[in-house]
Design a protein around this motif. Structure first.
Motif, PDB file in Angstrom:
ATOM      1  N   SER A 191     -87.126  96.243 -19.912  1.00  0.00           N
ATOM      2  CA  SER A 191     -85.807  96.375 -20.525  1.00  0.00           C
ATOM      3  C   SER A 191     -85.482  95.201 -21.432  1.00  0.00           C
ATOM      4  N   LEU A 192     -84.492  95.433 -22.273  1.00  0.00           N
ATOM      5  CA  LEU A 192     -83.929  94.401 -23.126  1.00  0.00           C
ATOM      6  C   LEU A 192     -82.615  93.975 -22.479  1.00  0.00           C
ATOM      7  N   VAL A 193     -82.465  92.683 -22.217  1.00  0.00           N
ATOM      8  CA  VAL A 193     -81.309  92.167 -21.489  1.00  0.00           C
ATOM      9  C   VAL A 193     -80.495  91.277 -22.417  1.00  0.00           C
ATOM     10  N   THR A 194     -79.179  91.520 -22.460  1.00  0.00           N
ATOM     11  CA  THR A 194     -78.316  90.725 -23.327  1.00  0.00           C
ATOM     12  C   THR A 194     -77.158  90.122 -22.538  1.00  0.00           C
ATOM     13  N   THR A 195     -76.659  89.011 -23.042  1.00  0.00           N
ATOM     14  CA  THR A 195     -75.370  88.481 -22.593  1.00  0.00           C
ATOM     15  C   THR A 195     -74.446  88.464 -23.806  1.00  0.00           C
ATOM     16  N   ASP A 196     -73.162  88.613 -23.564  1.00  0.00           N
ATOM     17  CA  ASP A 196     -72.216  88.751 -24.667  1.00  0.00           C
ATOM     18  C   ASP A 196     -71.576  87.428 -25.052  1.00  0.00           C
TER      19      ASP A 196
END
Length: 498
Positions: A191-196
């Protein structure tokens, strides 16, 4: 041949219409033919490329007035139109109808458009293909997006406060949109994991006539004078800027060319033909592209030839109007390197498929859209076989954009499903490495430079080796800002007289 006398276009992408699309029955039970639906059926019967394959478009359907009225009445124009498409969504992925009061998808090769000024691509965050992110391909200088501080390589995670998904990404096309950007992007094995980031950015659309000649740079490696040109749409009102870019490259002594068509969804056929001549210039008057219509319009079949001249246009009342003719500036190249992506379509694919019959074309990137068919806009002007805008029925504003022809290279070779690159690049590798145009951290440009120079071009690019699946119909449906340009053949002087 008659081709130059009508407007034709290659158009791609998912069409997000207003509430009218496929809106069902209008409870019209009149014994007379519905006026607008009569236009829809007869125009499709005349021009639709797959008309022989659609039983409800058979000429026999009009033999009985009662049966014909039963077929076309009781539906909204768009519901009727979409019911007449041949294997909609599989074979015919590109036809649409629109009411000009509700236009969401443009069908022009040169115009001022309402835009936010940011081109983007949508990517799944994992194999579920539900949650998405939008990677910003580039920003139009001076646009609302530029003024809001957005930049190439930014990652959009949320829209109007909600996680970006396969169900709401089309809201990025709203007149005003509030977006949240990623503070960090990481990859796991699946998966591709992001934080905002904290805070949001709001972009409101404005009138933009985007210059598709987005970037040029000369890079020198020993005896290699490499031109890097980013070309984002085949817009005929920028033919002079494109020709000027090649004049600049000539003066710069460019002997290698990297042509970036990753974000180019198509445009003017005339511009596409001119681009081929600018690249090489040795095949004047030779056939470049062959167009094939249905049997009712075989007189329109024929070739478009390479020319040493290019027409220059200006926008008048938002329509391209002929100004003058210019001699084409040619680089006399026998090999070029073309950067492609899952957003590369139509006139861009034409450039690759048709130009490679004359010179060596090396492609780098991802599989392209695979759009080797096109369209001419149809209006309610039956006395002019539905192609005259000025003689249209002005009591309504419906117009059709069905597929009406297919195209082939000069040898009429069968087209592939899409163009597979000679050198494949993982599309997720652009995350973290998409900075400004020309930066050698860009893995696509980096690969082209290595092929040209035979050297390893060292960078400070961040390493990520994502193995995420890229499914969702090649993602072409998820890129509305980049897949609407199309490919036209147009004699504007003749068109103004219609």
């Amino acid at each position: 041949m008659k081709l130059k006398y009508i407007v034709k276009t290659f158009l791609i992408g998912l069409v997000f219409t207003a509430c009218s699309k496929d809106s069902g029955s209008n409870e019209n039970t009149s014994t007379e033919s519905d006026e607008i639906n009569n236009f829809v059926w007869k125009a499709m019967n005349s021009w639709y490329y797959w008309q022989p394959n659609v039983a409800d478009l058979s000429d026999s359907k009009i033999a009985s007035t009662a049966a014909y009225n039963n077929l076309i009445n009781g539906k909204t124009p768009d519901a009727l139109f979409y019911s007449l498409l041949y294997q909609r969504g599989t074979v015919d992925r590109f036809s649409w109808i629109e009411n000009s009061n509700e236009i969401v998808r443009v069908s022009k090769i040169a115009e001022v458009e309402k835009k936010g000024g940011f081109s983007y691509a949508i990517y799944p965050k994992d194999a579920s293909n539900t949650n998405m992110v939008a990677l910003i391909n580039y920003i139009v200088p001076g646009s609302p997006a530029a003024l809001a501080g957005l930049k190439r390589g930014d990652v959009i995670t949320r829209i109007n406060g909600n996680q970006l998904t396969a169900s709401n990404y089309d809201q990025l096309e709203n007149t005003q949109v509030t977006i949240t950007l990623a503070a960090s992007v990481q990859f796991t094995s699946s998966s591709l994991v992001t934080t905002d980031k904290t805070g949001t950015v709001t972009v409101t659309k404005a009138d933009i006539d985007e210059n598709p000649v987005a970037y040029y740079e000369k890079k020198v490696y020993g005896a290699k004078n490499i031109g890097y040109l980013v070309f984002n749409a085949f817009k005929s009102d920028y033919n002079d800027e494109l020709n000027a870019a090649f004049a600049k490259m000539k003066s710069d002594g460019i002997n290698e060319l990297v042509l970036d068509l990753r974000y180019n969804g198509g445009g003017s056929l005339e511009t596409a033909v001119a681009l081929a001549q600018m690249i090489n210039g040795s095949f004047t008057n030779k056939p470049y592209i062959y167009l094939d219509f249905n049997n009712k319009h075989n007189s329109e079949d024929g070739y478009e030839n390479l020319s040493e001249k290019v027409n220059i246009f200006n926008l008048v009342d938002n329509e391209p109007t002929f100004l003058r003719e210019e001699s084409i500036n040619s680089l006399a190249l026998t090999k070029i390197y073309v950067l492609v992506s899952f957003q590369t379509a139509s006139a861009s694919e034409l450039t690759i498929q048709c130009l490679k019959k004359y010179i060596n074309v090396i492609t780098i990137g991802e599989e392209t859209v695979g759009k080797f068919v096109g369209s001419n806009t149809l209006y309610d002007s039956p006395a002019y076989d539905y192609i005259s805008y000025s003689n249209r029925n002005t009591k309504h504003k419906w117009q059709l954009q069905p597929i009406t022809f297919s195209y082939y290279n000069k040898d009429k070779d069968a087209n592939p499903a899409n163009i597979e690159p000679d050198y494949e690049i993982n599309p997720y590798s652009t995350f973290l490495n998409l900075v400004e145009f020309g930066n050698i951290k860009d893995p696509y440009l980096n690969k082209a430079l290595e092929l040209i120079t035979g050297q390893t071009i060292r960078t400070t690019a961040k390493s990520n080796n994502p193995s995420l699946p890229l499914i969702i119909d090649n993602l072409t449906a998820f890129n509305p800002t980049n897949t609407a340009k199309g490919l036209y053949i147009q004699d504007f002087t003749r068109l103004k007289k219609q």
